[in-house]
Write a protein that holds these residues in place. Structure first.
Motif, mmCIF file in Angstrom:
data_model
loop_
_atom_site.group_PDB
_atom_site.id
_atom_site.type_symbol
_atom_site.label_atom_id
_atom_site.label_comp_id
_atom_site.label_asym_id
_atom_site.label_seq_id
_atom_site.Cartn_x
_atom_site.Cartn_y
_atom_site.Cartn_z
ATOM 1 N N LYS A 170 0.827 -1.212 0.000
ATOM 2 C CA LYS A 170 0.000 0.000 0.000
ATOM 3 C C LYS A 170 0.859 1.259 0.000
ATOM 4 C CE LYS A 170 -4.291 -1.369 2.271
ATOM 5 N NZ LYS A 170 -5.100 -1.187 3.498
ATOM 6 N N GLY A 171 2.031 1.190 0.621
ATOM 7 C CA GLY A 171 2.899 2.352 0.729
ATOM 8 C C GLY A 171 3.755 2.619 -0.506
ATOM 9 N N MET A 172 3.685 1.735 -1.499
ATOM 10 C CA MET A 172 4.480 1.942 -2.712
ATOM 11 C C MET A 172 3.943 3.134 -3.498
ATOM 12 S SD MET A 172 4.904 -1.891 -4.188
ATOM 13 C CE MET A 172 6.184 -2.968 -3.601
ATOM 14 N N LEU A 173 4.842 3.992 -3.945
ATOM 15 C CA LEU A 173 4.412 5.131 -4.757
ATOM 16 C C LEU A 173 3.869 4.655 -6.101
ATOM 17 C CD1 LEU A 173 7.297 7.668 -4.009
ATOM 18 C CD2 LEU A 173 4.977 7.609 -3.058
ATOM 19 N N ARG A 174 4.509 3.656 -6.671
ATOM 20 C CA ARG A 174 4.055 3.084 -7.943
ATOM 21 C C ARG A 174 3.721 1.620 -7.696
ATOM 22 N NH1 ARG A 174 8.106 2.305 -12.360
ATOM 23 N NH2 ARG A 174 6.966 0.717 -13.458
ATOM 24 N N LYS A 175 2.454 1.288 -7.763
ATOM 25 C CA LYS A 175 2.000 -0.071 -7.475
ATOM 26 C C LYS A 175 2.443 -1.030 -8.580
ATOM 27 C CE LYS A 175 -0.545 1.169 -3.894
ATOM 28 N NZ LYS A 175 0.151 2.316 -3.384
ATOM 29 N N PRO A 176 2.763 -2.270 -8.223
ATOM 30 C CA PRO A 176 3.139 -3.266 -9.236
ATOM 31 C C PRO A 176 1.933 -3.634 -10.103
ATOM 32 C CG PRO A 176 2.986 -4.270 -7.063
ATOM 33 C CD PRO A 176 2.789 -2.797 -6.879
ATOM 34 N N GLU A 177 2.210 -4.002 -11.356
ATOM 35 C CA GLU A 177 1.121 -4.423 -12.245
ATOM 36 C C GLU A 177 0.500 -5.721 -11.757
ATOM 37 O OE1 GLU A 177 2.144 -4.456 -16.392
ATOM 38 O OE2 GLU A 177 3.273 -2.583 -16.202
ATOM 39 N N GLU A 178 1.312 -6.582 -11.201
ATOM 40 C CA GLU A 178 0.812 -7.839 -10.648
ATOM 41 C C GLU A 178 1.744 -8.303 -9.534
ATOM 42 O OE1 GLU A 178 0.858 -10.356 -14.145
ATOM 43 O OE2 GLU A 178 2.735 -11.265 -13.505
ATOM 44 N N ILE A 179 1.199 -9.116 -8.659
ATOM 45 C CA ILE A 179 1.983 -9.702 -7.572
ATOM 46 C C ILE A 179 1.815 -11.208 -7.658
ATOM 47 C CG2 ILE A 179 2.205 -9.942 -5.072
ATOM 48 C CD1 ILE A 179 1.221 -7.062 -4.823
ATOM 49 N N ARG A 180 2.921 -11.919 -7.629
ATOM 50 C CA ARG A 180 2.894 -13.387 -7.665
ATOM 51 C C ARG A 180 3.276 -13.923 -6.296
ATOM 52 N NH1 ARG A 180 3.229 -15.706 -13.003
ATOM 53 N NH2 ARG A 180 3.184 -14.017 -14.511
ATOM 54 N N SER A 189 -4.976 -16.400 1.985
ATOM 55 C CA SER A 189 -5.357 -15.287 2.851
ATOM 56 C C SER A 189 -4.686 -13.993 2.406
ATOM 57 C CB SER A 189 -4.980 -15.620 4.290
ATOM 58 O OG SER A 189 -5.301 -14.543 5.137
ATOM 59 N N LEU A 190 -3.397 -14.061 2.107
ATOM 60 C CA LEU A 190 -2.674 -12.873 1.646
ATOM 61 C C LEU A 190 -3.219 -12.418 0.293
ATOM 62 C CD1 LEU A 190 -0.478 -10.747 1.937
ATOM 63 C CD2 LEU A 190 1.172 -12.430 1.073
ATOM 64 N N ARG A 191 -3.511 -13.359 -0.582
ATOM 65 C CA ARG A 191 -4.067 -13.034 -1.903
ATOM 66 C C ARG A 191 -5.354 -12.216 -1.726
ATOM 67 N NH1 ARG A 191 -4.010 -17.735 -3.824
ATOM 68 N NH2 ARG A 191 -2.166 -17.448 -5.110
ATOM 69 N N ASN A 198 -7.199 -3.655 -4.501
ATOM 70 C CA ASN A 198 -7.290 -3.478 -5.967
ATOM 71 C C ASN A 198 -5.978 -3.798 -6.671
ATOM 72 O OD1 ASN A 198 -10.027 -2.664 -5.892
ATOM 73 N ND2 ASN A 198 -9.355 -0.635 -5.210
ATOM 74 N N LEU A 199 -5.334 -4.882 -6.261
ATOM 75 C CA LEU A 199 -4.104 -5.325 -6.894
ATOM 76 C C LEU A 199 -4.347 -6.641 -7.611
ATOM 77 C CD1 LEU A 199 -1.789 -4.536 -3.891
ATOM 78 C CD2 LEU A 199 -1.731 -3.345 -6.085
ATOM 79 N N LYS A 200 -3.667 -6.847 -8.730
ATOM 80 C CA LYS A 200 -3.750 -8.105 -9.455
ATOM 81 C C LYS A 200 -2.789 -9.082 -8.788
ATOM 82 C CE LYS A 200 -3.141 -10.258 -13.943
ATOM 83 N NZ LYS A 200 -2.700 -10.067 -15.328
#
Length: 132
Positions: A98-108, A119-121, A128-130
């Motif tokens: 949440k604290g990232m200035l630029r959010k990643p396009e996706e998280i694996r 649970s983390l997913r 609102n993250l992929k």
């Protein structure tokens, strides 16, 4: 390793080799586990089925443990210090993203138990993250 095993001198060996399954720690384990003068101290979690988890549950003097397919006599002491981790907990991971200035396009998610990943997913999707 040989020097410590032969001299039985006091030493602290720090290792970050994942769950005692590979790396230099394996050589230390093979050399040190059979000697009751040594103490193996785990700081944090060891995933089920790994050499580290097997060692955490083992009882010194009650049989061998398999390391790289080789039986090793277990006579050293074994302790686990609970409550420490080299990883953030779920809340910390979500806060980090949440604290990232630029959010990643996706998280694996590739690490942790199935239940923990699910649970983390869910928590990350609520941000609102992929998440894959």
């Amino acid at each position: 390793v040989r020097h410590l095993a032969e001299t039985r001198r006091p030493a602290i060996v720090l290792s970050a080799s994942g769950m005692c399954t590979s790396g230099r720690i394996v050589n230390y384990l093979k050399a040190m586990l059979p000697d009751p003068v040594h103490q193996l101290v785990f700081v944090g979690y060891q995933a089920p089925g790994t050499t580290g988890a097997i060692l955490q549950r083992a009882t010194p003097g009650k049989g061998d443990v398999m390391i790289e397919g080789v039986p090793v006599v277990l006579k050293c002491g074994i302790e686990t210090l609970r409550g420490y981790s080299g990883h953030a907990d779920q809340e910390g991971l979500v806060r980090f993203v949440k604290g990232m200035l630029r959010k990643p396009e996706e998280i694996r998610l590739v690490h942790g138990s199935k239940r923990a990943r699910a649970s983390l997913r869910q928590s990350l999707k609520e941000c609102n993250l992929k998440v894959i």
